[in-house]
Scaffold this motif. Structure first.
Motif, PDB file in Angstrom:
ATOM      1  N   CYS A 190       0.824  -1.207   0.000  1.00 34.86           N
ATOM      2  CA  CYS A 190       0.000   0.000   0.000  1.00 34.86           C
ATOM      3  C   CYS A 190       0.860   1.260   0.000  1.00 34.86           C
ATOM      4  N   ARG A 191       0.530   2.189  -0.912  1.00 36.04           N
ATOM      5  CA  ARG A 191       1.194   3.496  -1.017  1.00 36.04           C
ATOM      6  C   ARG A 191       2.697   3.345  -1.223  1.00 36.04           C
ATOM      7  N   GLY A 192       3.066   2.448  -2.113  1.00 38.80           N
ATOM      8  CA  GLY A 192       4.479   2.292  -2.428  1.00 38.80           C
ATOM      9  C   GLY A 192       5.084   3.597  -2.900  1.00 38.80           C
ATOM     10  N   HIS A 193       6.274   3.921  -2.405  1.00 37.30           N
ATOM     11  CA  HIS A 193       6.789   5.264  -2.692  1.00 37.30           C
ATOM     12  C   HIS A 193       7.244   5.401  -4.140  1.00 37.30           C
ATOM     13  N   ILE A 194       7.721   4.318  -4.768  1.00 32.56           N
ATOM     14  CA  ILE A 194       8.030   4.400  -6.195  1.00 32.56           C
ATOM     15  C   ILE A 194       6.742   4.293  -7.001  1.00 32.56           C
ATOM     16  N   GLY A 195       5.853   3.421  -6.584  1.00 34.66           N
ATOM     17  CA  GLY A 195       4.567   3.310  -7.260  1.00 34.66           C
ATOM     18  C   GLY A 195       3.846   4.639  -7.326  1.00 34.66           C
ATOM     19  N   LYS A 196       3.899   5.398  -6.240  1.00 29.13           N
ATOM     20  CA  LYS A 196       3.269   6.717  -6.202  1.00 29.13           C
ATOM     21  C   LYS A 196       3.892   7.652  -7.249  1.00 29.13           C
ATOM     22  N   GLN A 197       5.215   7.573  -7.367  1.00 28.09           N
ATOM     23  CA  GLN A 197       5.908   8.402  -8.361  1.00 28.09           C
ATOM     24  C   GLN A 197       5.532   7.991  -9.781  1.00 28.09           C
ATOM     25  N   LEU A 198       5.428   6.680 -10.018  1.00 24.57           N
ATOM     26  CA  LEU A 198       5.083   6.205 -11.357  1.00 24.57           C
ATOM     27  C   LEU A 198       3.654   6.583 -11.731  1.00 24.57           C
ATOM     28  N   LYS A 311      -8.135   0.509   0.024  1.00 22.28           N
ATOM     29  CA  LYS A 311      -9.468  -0.062   0.063  1.00 22.28           C
ATOM     30  C   LYS A 311     -10.418   0.553  -0.958  1.00 22.28           C
ATOM     31  N   GLY A 312      -9.864   1.280  -1.944  1.00 24.46           N
ATOM     32  CA  GLY A 312     -10.726   1.903  -2.938  1.00 24.46           C
ATOM     33  C   GLY A 312     -11.350   0.925  -3.912  1.00 24.46           C
ATOM     34  N   GLY A 313     -10.702  -0.236  -4.089  1.00 24.04           N
ATOM     35  CA  GLY A 313     -11.247  -1.259  -4.970  1.00 24.04           C
ATOM     36  C   GLY A 313     -11.129  -0.910  -6.439  1.00 24.04           C
ATOM     37  N   ILE A 314     -11.952  -1.555  -7.239  1.00 24.12           N
ATOM     38  CA  ILE A 314     -11.804  -1.468  -8.696  1.00 24.12           C
ATOM     39  C   ILE A 314     -12.047  -0.060  -9.222  1.00 24.12           C
ATOM     40  N   ASN A 315     -12.919   0.712  -8.531  1.00 32.02           N
ATOM     41  CA  ASN A 315     -13.172   2.083  -8.991  1.00 32.02           C
ATOM     42  C   ASN A 315     -11.928   2.960  -8.891  1.00 32.02           C
ATOM     43  N   SER A 316     -11.016   2.601  -7.996  1.00 31.06           N
ATOM     44  CA  SER A 316      -9.832   3.423  -7.735  1.00 31.06           C
ATOM     45  C   SER A 316      -8.566   2.872  -8.371  1.00 31.06           C
ATOM     46  N   LEU A 317      -8.688   1.778  -9.140  1.00 28.41           N
ATOM     47  CA  LEU A 317      -7.488   1.198  -9.737  1.00 28.41           C
ATOM     48  C   LEU A 317      -6.908   2.146 -10.784  1.00 28.41           C
ATOM     49  N   PRO A 318      -5.614   2.463 -10.669  1.00 25.94           N
ATOM     50  CA  PRO A 318      -4.976   3.211 -11.751  1.00 25.94           C
ATOM     51  C   PRO A 318      -4.731   2.296 -12.941  1.00 25.94           C
ATOM     52  N   LYS A 319      -4.273   2.879 -14.029  1.00 26.81           N
ATOM     53  CA  LYS A 319      -3.816   2.060 -15.141  1.00 26.81           C
ATOM     54  C   LYS A 319      -2.702   1.153 -14.630  1.00 26.81           C
ATOM     55  N   GLY A 324       7.706  -0.645 -19.868  1.00 24.12           N
ATOM     56  CA  GLY A 324       8.739  -1.373 -19.139  1.00 24.12           C
ATOM     57  C   GLY A 324       8.315  -1.984 -17.827  1.00 24.12           C
ATOM     58  N   GLY A 325       7.053  -1.816 -17.417  1.00 24.12           N
ATOM     59  CA  GLY A 325       6.706  -2.383 -16.123  1.00 24.12           C
ATOM     60  C   GLY A 325       5.232  -2.338 -15.795  1.00 24.12           C
ATOM     61  N   ALA A 326       4.924  -2.723 -14.538  1.00 25.02           N
ATOM     62  CA  ALA A 326       3.538  -2.810 -14.099  1.00 25.02           C
ATOM     63  C   ALA A 326       3.456  -2.683 -12.587  1.00 25.02           C
ATOM     64  N   LEU A 327       2.286  -2.294 -12.113  1.00 22.49           N
ATOM     65  CA  LEU A 327       1.959  -2.281 -10.687  1.00 22.49           C
ATOM     66  C   LEU A 327       1.164  -3.540 -10.365  1.00 22.49           C
ATOM     67  N   ILE A 328       1.477  -4.173  -9.236  1.00 21.84           N
ATOM     68  CA  ILE A 328       0.745  -5.365  -8.815  1.00 21.84           C
ATOM     69  C   ILE A 328       0.425  -5.280  -7.331  1.00 21.84           C
ATOM     70  N   GLY A 329      -0.537  -6.100  -6.885  1.00 25.01           N
ATOM     71  CA  GLY A 329      -0.880  -6.165  -5.474  1.00 25.01           C
ATOM     72  C   GLY A 329      -1.379  -4.841  -4.931  1.00 25.01           C
ATOM     73  N   CYS A 330      -1.020  -4.546  -3.699  1.00 27.87           N
ATOM     74  CA  CYS A 330      -1.505  -3.319  -3.060  1.00 27.87           C
ATOM     75  C   CYS A 330      -0.822  -2.071  -3.591  1.00 27.87           C
TER      76      CYS A 330
END
Length: 554
Positions: A190-198, A311-319, A324-330
């Motif tokens: 949850c709230r990964g710091h690199i994920g947030k940047q991406l 906990k936002g669920g599918i409505n809150s899923l980003p792309k 070169g990569g992907a976001l997975i899990g929380c």
């Protein structure tokens, strides 16, 4: 300076359930196709599992797919759920037990297991290494490697041996290493710091609702064997939070695991509006309710921790993908809030991404493209169906409160199977929900009794949290003036209360002046400050590798 580098086909950031499931999926699938795919997993904790915290009632669906013979392989799923008790706590000493017929079916746990997610991740890491995955704990991914064309090419690990001012320490300095990859999967939780940047760089959330979060605070207790009922699951809603209103919502859990232990916790939605609210202190007084006290009385607390959840669920899923990569899990936000479960969904998202990676490499692609196969796999999977069916659960609670929102969710889940012909949206970010302190009721929390309730510092001690004292502070302020000049007069600086580890203090000095103090050594990496700060002024970044909590079995 020139940095050392290592090259892999796939680099995975985070040894949680999604990252490890992805690694295992890639190696298993590659072996079946007689492909050679090199996979590396980096983990910022001192060991795999050290930073993992979850309830956790575990649904084994994804594990069944990944390792069908997990029982024979010794996976640490030792306590099958025997019974669900669900209560509405109507006051500090009163409650109503809900009959099964009135409970949303998603909250029934027949066939599930009460586990330590940390121990499951340790087991998954053993399986990954047995399949040929290189797992490196103690190395914090500091930033993504992005080339001149905007393509993610791997990650850079953090420097070791740097003092508070950012200068190399004599004899201790080791520069971070580049881990280059054709594809990089981000599984930071949850709230990964690199994920947030991406998400920001690639505008991944442009078509999504605001992400929503809760903070989960958890303890493990040794209890009287006479009060222990292995396999019992207890959930509550209501007191000490709202029953009818929508301003301060959440719920609790108490699970009877093996060895005469229970895990007890409170999840508070970070959309709460009262800046005087302290999630930690709400949890402490919650344990005094008779429904919970009956199990804990005479017992001994043996562990403590805290973690934010998406906990936002599918409505809150980003792309999900970028070059070169992907976001997975929380890191993506796949938790199913209707089930209060995210481990099986995180694993499945990692497995779907892993399948797409193998397919891309088998087709001769050299990385740098978007893993569109991952998106296609997701949309045709049970994971998509499950998250779609749960899409209204959180927004209903936020809009209508636990009582009426719960009634809506009962109808949606039990009568319509999650396919009610309406989709609720909740587009207000959690940090924007705070009232001004002058407009909110002050909360007088009772002092901890040292028996059922405790203070923050003794709790942090039980999390085994440690950071190298002379290192750059990993909690940075974009504008150092905001805490005292804006947040204090408007909101009585809520960081003093929303942090469950006593990291933030407003200190009055001898001359009467106030100072905003950050006790970064206390940080349990829950990320609540990064989420809830009303000015969005606090930026959580990864500290030096191995820093943070060291949870033995959370």
């Amino acid at each position: 300076m020139e940095r050392e580098f290592m090259e892999f086909d796939v680099v995975i950031v985070g040894a949680g359930p999604s990252g490890l499931a992805a690694a295992c999926q890639i190696k298993k699938q590659a072996a079946e196709a007689e492909q050679e795919i090199s996979v590396c997993v980096v983990e910022k904790g001192s060991e795999v599992g050290a930073h993992i915290l979850s309830g956790a009632v575990f649904e084994p669906r994804a594990l069944d797919e990944l390792f069908p013979d997990w029982k024979e392989m010794g996976a640490p799923l030792n306590t099958e759920v025997k019974r669900d008790d669900i209560y509405m706590l109507t006051s500090a000493d009163k409650s109503t037990k809900l009959p099964d017929a009135l409970v949303p079916k998603t909250m029934h746990n027949h066939g599930n297991y009460i586990i330590s997610l940390g121990n499951l991740c340790r087991w998954l890491a053993e399986q990954a290494e047995g399949l040929g995955v290189e797992v490196y704990p103690g190395f914090a991914a500091q930033e993504a490697l992005i080339d001149e064309n905007g393509v993610v090419r791997g990650i850079l690990t953090g420097d070791l041996g740097v003092d508070r001012e950012g200068n190399p320490k004599d004899g201790f300095y080791t520069p971070g290493m580049e881990l280059r990859a054709k594809y990089t999967l981000f599984a930071e939780g949850c709230r990964g710091h690199i994920g947030k940047q991406l998400i920001k760089r690639y505008n991944l959330d442009s078509e999504a609702d605001a992400q929503h979060y809760g903070i989960g605070i958890k303890e493990i207790w040794d209890i009287d064997p006479a009060k222990h009922e292995q396999g019992l699951v207890v959930h509550t809603a209501g007191w000490p939070l709202d029953i009818v209103g929508t301003e301060n919502t959440g719920g609790s859990f108490l699970y009877h695991i093996e060895n005469n232990q229970v895990v007890v916790g409170l999840i508070i939605d970070l959309s709460y509006s009262n800046p005087h609210l302290s999630p930690f202190d709400e949890f402490q007084r919650y344990k005094h309710h008779p429904v919970i006290k009956q199990y804990l009385e005479g017992g001994k607390r043996v562990a403590y921790g805290a973690r934010a959840i998406c906990k936002g669920g599918i409505n809150s899923l980003p792309k999900m993908v970028f070059p070169g990569g992907a976001l997975i899990g929380c890191d993506l936000g796949t938790l199913n809030f209707a089930k209060i479960k995210g481990s099986h969904t995180a694993m499945k998202s990692g497995m779907l991404a892993g399948q797409a990676v193998v397919e891309a490499l088998k087709a001769g692609r050299e990385g740098g493209d978007e893993l569109t196969g991952y998106v296609d796999n997701f949309k045709s999977s049970w994971l998509y169906d499950e998250l779609f069916a749960a899409r209204n659960f959180g927004p209903a609670i936020h809009k209508f409160g636990p009582l009426f929102g719960g009634a809506f969710n009962y109808i949606d889940q039990n009568w319509f199977g999650g396919k009610i012909p309406v989709t609720l949206h909740d587009t207000k970010p959690d940090y924007a929900c705070l009232k001004k302190a002058s407009e909110a009721t002050k909360i007088d929390y009772p002092k901890p009794d040292g028996v059922l309730s405790f203070d923050k510092l003794s709790s942090v001690f039980m999390s085994n949290t440690n950071h190298e004292e002379d290192q750059p502070i990993h909690l940075t302020l974009k504008d150092p003036s905001i805490p005292l000049e804006k947040n204090l007069p408007l909101y009585d600086e809520p960081a003093q209360r929303y942090c469950p580890a006593g990291v933030y203090e407003v200190v009055t000095q001898d001359d009467g002046e106030k100072r905003f103090q950050i006790n970064a050594q206390n940080c349990v990496h829950c990320k609540t400050c990064d989420i809830k700060d009303p000015a969005q002024n606090i930026n959580w970044i990864a500290p030096e590798g191995t820093g943070g909590p060291n949870y033995p079995n959370m």
